[in-house]
Design a protein around this motif. Structure first.
Motif, PDB file in Angstrom:
ATOM      1  N   TYR A  10      -0.045  -0.365   5.758  1.00  0.00           N
ATOM      2  CA  TYR A  10      -0.262  -0.765   4.380  1.00  0.00           C
ATOM      3  C   TYR A  10       0.975  -1.454   3.796  1.00  0.00           C
ATOM      4  O   TYR A  10       0.905  -2.572   3.273  1.00  0.00           O
ATOM      5  N   ILE A  46      -6.917  -3.072   6.827  1.00  0.00           N
ATOM      6  CA  ILE A  46      -7.002  -2.176   5.671  1.00  0.00           C
ATOM      7  C   ILE A  46      -7.745  -2.888   4.555  1.00  0.00           C
ATOM      8  O   ILE A  46      -7.874  -4.121   4.572  1.00  0.00           O
ATOM      9  N   GLU A  48      -7.564  -3.925   0.813  1.00  0.00           N
ATOM     10  CA  GLU A  48      -6.730  -4.110  -0.372  1.00  0.00           C
ATOM     11  C   GLU A  48      -7.189  -5.399  -1.039  1.00  0.00           C
ATOM     12  O   GLU A  48      -7.173  -6.470  -0.405  1.00  0.00           O
ATOM     13  N   ARG A 154       1.049   0.462  -5.563  1.00  0.00           N
ATOM     14  CA  ARG A 154      -0.153   1.269  -5.787  1.00  0.00           C
ATOM     15  C   ARG A 154      -1.286   0.692  -4.954  1.00  0.00           C
ATOM     16  O   ARG A 154      -1.569  -0.508  -5.035  1.00  0.00           O
ATOM     17  N   GLU A 155      -1.935   1.527  -4.182  1.00  0.00           N
ATOM     18  CA  GLU A 155      -3.083   1.045  -3.423  1.00  0.00           C
ATOM     19  C   GLU A 155      -4.148   0.558  -4.410  1.00  0.00           C
ATOM     20  O   GLU A 155      -4.454   1.207  -5.393  1.00  0.00           O
ATOM     21  N   ALA A 158      -1.640  -3.510  -5.009  1.00  0.00           N
ATOM     22  CA  ALA A 158      -0.369  -3.660  -4.295  1.00  0.00           C
ATOM     23  C   ALA A 158       0.214  -5.063  -4.411  1.00  0.00           C
ATOM     24  O   ALA A 158       1.429  -5.231  -4.536  1.00  0.00           O
ATOM     25  N   GLY A 261      -3.956  10.752  -1.360  1.00  0.00           N
ATOM     26  CA  GLY A 261      -3.441   9.470  -0.922  1.00  0.00           C
ATOM     27  C   GLY A 261      -2.306   9.565   0.071  1.00  0.00           C
ATOM     28  O   GLY A 261      -1.949  10.637   0.564  1.00  0.00           O
ATOM     29  N   SER A 262      -1.713   8.414   0.336  1.00  0.00           N
ATOM     30  CA  SER A 262      -0.707   8.320   1.390  1.00  0.00           C
ATOM     31  C   SER A 262       0.685   8.709   0.936  1.00  0.00           C
ATOM     32  O   SER A 262       1.567   8.911   1.768  1.00  0.00           O
ATOM     33  N   THR A 328      -9.591   1.133  -2.578  1.00  0.00           N
ATOM     34  CA  THR A 328      -8.952   1.375  -1.290  1.00  0.00           C
ATOM     35  C   THR A 328      -9.956   2.076  -0.391  1.00  0.00           C
ATOM     36  O   THR A 328     -10.921   2.670  -0.885  1.00  0.00           O
ATOM     37  N   ASP A 330      -8.656   4.303   1.727  1.00  0.00           N
ATOM     38  CA  ASP A 330      -7.760   5.366   2.181  1.00  0.00           C
ATOM     39  C   ASP A 330      -8.353   6.746   1.879  1.00  0.00           C
ATOM     40  O   ASP A 330      -8.689   7.061   0.734  1.00  0.00           O
TER      41      ASP A 330
END
Length: 434
Positions: A10, A46, A48, A154-155, A158, A261-262, A328, A330
């Motif tokens: 990411y 991913i 985004e 921020r997802e 971004a 989240g991540s 996202t 995620d």
């Protein structure tokens, strides 16, 4: 300038594409050959918003490249960014730095001439010192300056965050490295973006402190939401009332099922471990971690209580949104990963829809996935909103009601007004709305 970005996850992919859009020549490197092959073919690993176009435009312009072999990109680079994963280490909560250190070793053997090695990955205080030591051990003659440049992306937003950031933080000790970093971020000077130059350890700690504080704000308003339910107050009005105070601010004061989240889960854990190792426990953050973990589990009890308060055998629960946040795909530490299995353990059949359900399908294999919110409502005894995707904000409740066995809406994000939902004939349960 020439940039090598080690890691196309990411952070690496977004950062690399944005630097290329600034006009730099960027090569994104990853050991996963299938991922590089996909990126070269125009695929994006991913989700985004806007990233696919950004990548395609810069590949077409000859500024963005992808490779599995770092040798040429690192040799010619003015700056080499380490943007590999730093997941929580099993058992103790420390950040797993094995990928970071492996990247440092590889870079050391490839650099040619003065090179800035930049840690973009989120790492504990002192990691830059260790990277410096690794490079000097592997290649004593290398002319390298190690810099910390944490990301604040921020997802779901971004690209905007990278191009119009609140601030850029750079931890550096070498004036030559400062000059390189200023040149890399020179396009942001037009927007008068604050660029804060600090010591390397200070920069590393800024990232953890920022995420821990935001996690603390979320957890605080969730605890206030519990109090609101007990005393008959409205948490949204409380949040607005305190958020209008400029010293507090309204961001991250949205009650819900807990953060995921991540970043927040692993970064709060890593800060707790770092502080304990330093002999200065951060008890507020320790409590934040504990309260947030408990909250996710409590949400399933809230849903069960709103349906019938007991066994859900024979009941069908429709779930809207599974990712940890909108925009996202995620699923890392998403509240749904606690809520959905708990509903199934109580006997419910769960059917769900999420606009980006790729990861969710793998992680929740016993869920019946549907193609839209109305298919989720079909035959359901309750509808639960877990993630506040925009397309869930204006559902046709009059259309949904006859589809359901029972018109029950459990809104874990407070995106609906209770009176409006009840006026449509639904039983409504929100968060912190006593």
């Amino acid at each position: 300038m020439h940039v090598a970005m080690i890691g196309t996850g990411y952070v690496g992919l977004v950062s690399g594409a944005c630097f290329a859009d600034f006009g730099h020549i960027v090569t994104c490197i990853d050991k996963d050959a299938s991922k590089i092959e996909r990126l070269r073919a125009g695929g994006i690993p991913i989700y985004e918003p806007g990233l696919d176009k950004l990548v395609a435009d810069n590949v077409r312009a000859g500024r963005l490249f992808f490779d599995t072999d770092p040798a040429e990109a690192v040799r010619t680079a003015d700056a080499v960014f380490i943007a590999v994963g730093t997941p929580s280490r099993r058992g103790d909560g420390h950040a797993d730095l094995s990928y970071v250190y492996a990247a440092a070793e590889e870079i050391a053997g490839l650099v040619d001439g003065f090179t800035v090695v930049v840690t973009k990955s989120t790492v504990p205080v002192g990691t830059g010192d260790e990277i410096d030591a690794i490079i000097k051990r592997v290649r004593p003659d290398a002319d390298v300056a190690v810099v910390s440049n944490p990301e604040f992306l921020r997802e779901g937003a971004a690209i905007e965050d990278f191009k119009r950031p609140d601030r850029v933080v750079v931890g550096a000790h070498d004036p030559r490295a400062e000059a390189v970093m200023r040149e890399l971020y020179r396009p942001l000077f037009l927007n008068e973006t604050p660029i804060l130059f600090t010591g390397r350890r200070t920069s590393e700690l800024i990232k953890y402190a920022a995420n821990a504080f935001l996690a603390l704000k979320i957890t605080f308003i969730n605890e206030i939401a519990n109090l609101c339910e007990a005393v008959g107050a409205d948490v949204q009005q409380v949040a607005r009332g305190i958020g209008l105070d400029n010293r507090i601010g309204g961001k991250f004061l949205h009650a819900g099922p807990g953060y995921g989240g991540s970043c927040f889960p692993k970064d709060t854990l890593a800060l707790v471990r770092t502080a304990r190792d330093a002999g200065t426990p951060v008890e507020l953050i320790e409590t934040t971690v504990k309260v947030n973990d408990a909250r996710k589990k409590a949400m399933s009890r809230k849903v069960i209580g709103a349906i019938n308060g007991k066994d859900l055998t024979g009941k069908t629960v429709g779930v809207l949104g599974l990712t940890f946040k909108p925009n996202t795909d995620d699923m890392r530490d998403a509240p749904s990963l606690d809520i959905v299995p708990a509903l199934q353990a109580a006997g419910a059949q769960v059917q769900a829809f999420d606009p980006e359900a790729h990861e969710a399908r793998q992680m929740l294999p016993d869920v019946a996935f549907k193609n839209d919110p109305y298919a989720v409502a079909q035959g359901a005894d309750a509808l639960v909103i877990i993630t506040e995707w925009d397309q869930f904000r204006a559902l046709d409740l009059d259309r949904i009601k006859p589809l359901m066995n029972k018109p029950v809406l459990i809104d874990l994000r407070n995106i609906y007004k209770p009176d409006d939902v009840r006026a449509s004939g639904f039983a409504y349960t929100g968060i912190g709305r006593g």
